[in-house]
Design a protein around this motif. Structure first.
Motif, PDB file in Angstrom:
ATOM      1  N   UNK A 190      -0.395  37.222   4.010  1.00  0.00           N
ATOM      2  CA  UNK A 190       0.028  37.454   5.389  1.00  0.00           C
ATOM      3  C   UNK A 190       1.452  36.947   5.604  1.00  0.00           C
ATOM      4  N   UNK A 191       1.745  35.746   5.113  1.00  0.00           N
ATOM      5  CA  UNK A 191       3.090  35.188   5.259  1.00  0.00           C
ATOM      6  C   UNK A 191       4.118  36.031   4.508  1.00  0.00           C
ATOM      7  N   UNK A 192       3.757  36.499   3.306  1.00  0.00           N
ATOM      8  CA  UNK A 192       4.660  37.320   2.519  1.00  0.00           C
ATOM      9  C   UNK A 192       4.979  38.622   3.240  1.00  0.00           C
ATOM     10  N   UNK A 193       3.957  39.292   3.792  1.00  0.00           N
ATOM     11  CA  UNK A 193       4.163  40.554   4.494  1.00  0.00           C
ATOM     12  C   UNK A 193       5.046  40.365   5.724  1.00  0.00           C
ATOM     13  N   UNK A 194       4.791  39.308   6.471  1.00  0.00           N
ATOM     14  CA  UNK A 194       5.574  39.051   7.682  1.00  0.00           C
ATOM     15  C   UNK A 194       7.041  38.816   7.343  1.00  0.00           C
ATOM     16  N   UNK A 230       8.013  41.287  10.206  1.00  0.00           N
ATOM     17  CA  UNK A 230       6.932  41.415  11.191  1.00  0.00           C
ATOM     18  C   UNK A 230       6.497  40.019  11.649  1.00  0.00           C
ATOM     19  N   UNK A 231       5.831  39.996  12.778  1.00  0.00           N
ATOM     20  CA  UNK A 231       5.197  38.750  13.189  1.00  0.00           C
ATOM     21  C   UNK A 231       3.941  38.558  12.352  1.00  0.00           C
ATOM     22  N   UNK A 232       3.409  37.354  12.386  1.00  0.00           N
ATOM     23  CA  UNK A 232       2.173  37.105  11.642  1.00  0.00           C
ATOM     24  C   UNK A 232       1.039  37.965  12.183  1.00  0.00           C
ATOM     25  N   UNK A 233       1.024  38.162  13.485  1.00  0.00           N
ATOM     26  CA  UNK A 233      -0.019  38.978  14.107  1.00  0.00           C
ATOM     27  C   UNK A 233       0.079  40.432  13.662  1.00  0.00           C
ATOM     28  N   UNK A 234       1.303  40.943  13.547  1.00  0.00           N
ATOM     29  CA  UNK A 234       1.499  42.314  13.071  1.00  0.00           C
ATOM     30  C   UNK A 234       1.070  42.456  11.614  1.00  0.00           C
TER      31      UNK A 234
END
Length: 240
Positions: A56-60, A65-69
């Motif tokens: 999740x952190x890597x994608x954000x 993106x935000x963590x929520x996104x």
């Protein structure tokens, strides 16, 4: 007939695509005459070995993106995985360099246990809280797949073991024009990109069996992870 599948363990659509392909293969009349070969493709070959981050952190961070996104992106992929009966953890997964895993998969190929190890590695990575970037986890998976623990450990320790095989697969993918995975090649006649529906894979098998010339893929709206590591979810309303 031979089907070659280029994929990366870090690619969720490869995980989903493998399940869909297997369903499509099961519906093919000549399934017992099909040889399936898994080939290597690294989505993030420049990731430093030994360095991992939460997905999740890597994608954000990677896509701004935000963590929520990023969580919503992963939840959409998870929905596709679960629709195929696959486990999928949105949180808690590591992201890292997959070169060692690909080398170990080539050992498994040499020992006739490639598909077994690939399935176990996918499940450990996407459905279980086990880091496939830890050497001993890989050894445990190799043993579960039917490989010798000492041989698996020796391959992981020797950075040159099966390295040429991995690079050869990656060069061949580039020569075939594959810029994302999963990428399926049917008897070198027909290519399919993405985690397509099972029935499309059955149709591809039937067409390749009949010896038709290379044609364009039957569908484009399918999940695929590109060479930059981006894993897109099919647009709303598309078959996924």
């Amino acid at each position: 007939m031979r089907v070659e599948i280029w994929s990366d363990i870090a690619c969720p659509w490869c995980y989903i695509g493998k399940a869909r392909f297997e369903k499509g293969l099961a519906a093919f009349a000549h399934s017992d005459e099909v040889e399936v070969v898994h080939r290597s493709f690294e989505l993030d070959p420049n990731q430093a070995k030994g360095e991992t981050a939460q997905v999740i952190d890597m994608l954000a961070q990677k896509y701004g993106r935000t963590r929520e996104q990023a969580q919503a992106m992963e939840a959409n992929v998870a929905s596709n995985a679960r629709s195929e009966g696959l486990g999928y953890l949105v949180e808690g997964r590591d992201h890292g360099n997959t070169f060692d895993i690909h080398r170990l998969l080539h050992l498994a190929k040499a020992r006739g246990r490639q598909d077994e190890l690939l399935g176990l590695a996918y499940r450990a990575h996407f459905a279980e809280e086990r880091s496939i970037f830890e050497a001993e986890v890989l050894v445990d998976l190799a043993v579960a797949a039917g490989l010798d623990a000492d041989e698996a450990r020796a391959v992981i320790a020797d950075e040159n073991a099966y390295a040429d095989d991995v690079r050869a697969d990656e060069r061949e993918a580039a020569e075939l024009g594959a810029n994302g995975v999963p990428f399926f090649v049917f008897d070198r006649r027909y290519g399919v990109s993405g985690g397509q529906p099972a029935e499309l894979f059955t149709q591809a098998l039937e067409q390749a069996w009949q010896g038709r010339e290379i044609i364009t893929p039957l569908a484009e709206d399918a999940g695929v992870c590109d060479a930059d590591g981006a894993c897109e979810v099919p647009p709303s309303g598309a078959r996924a």
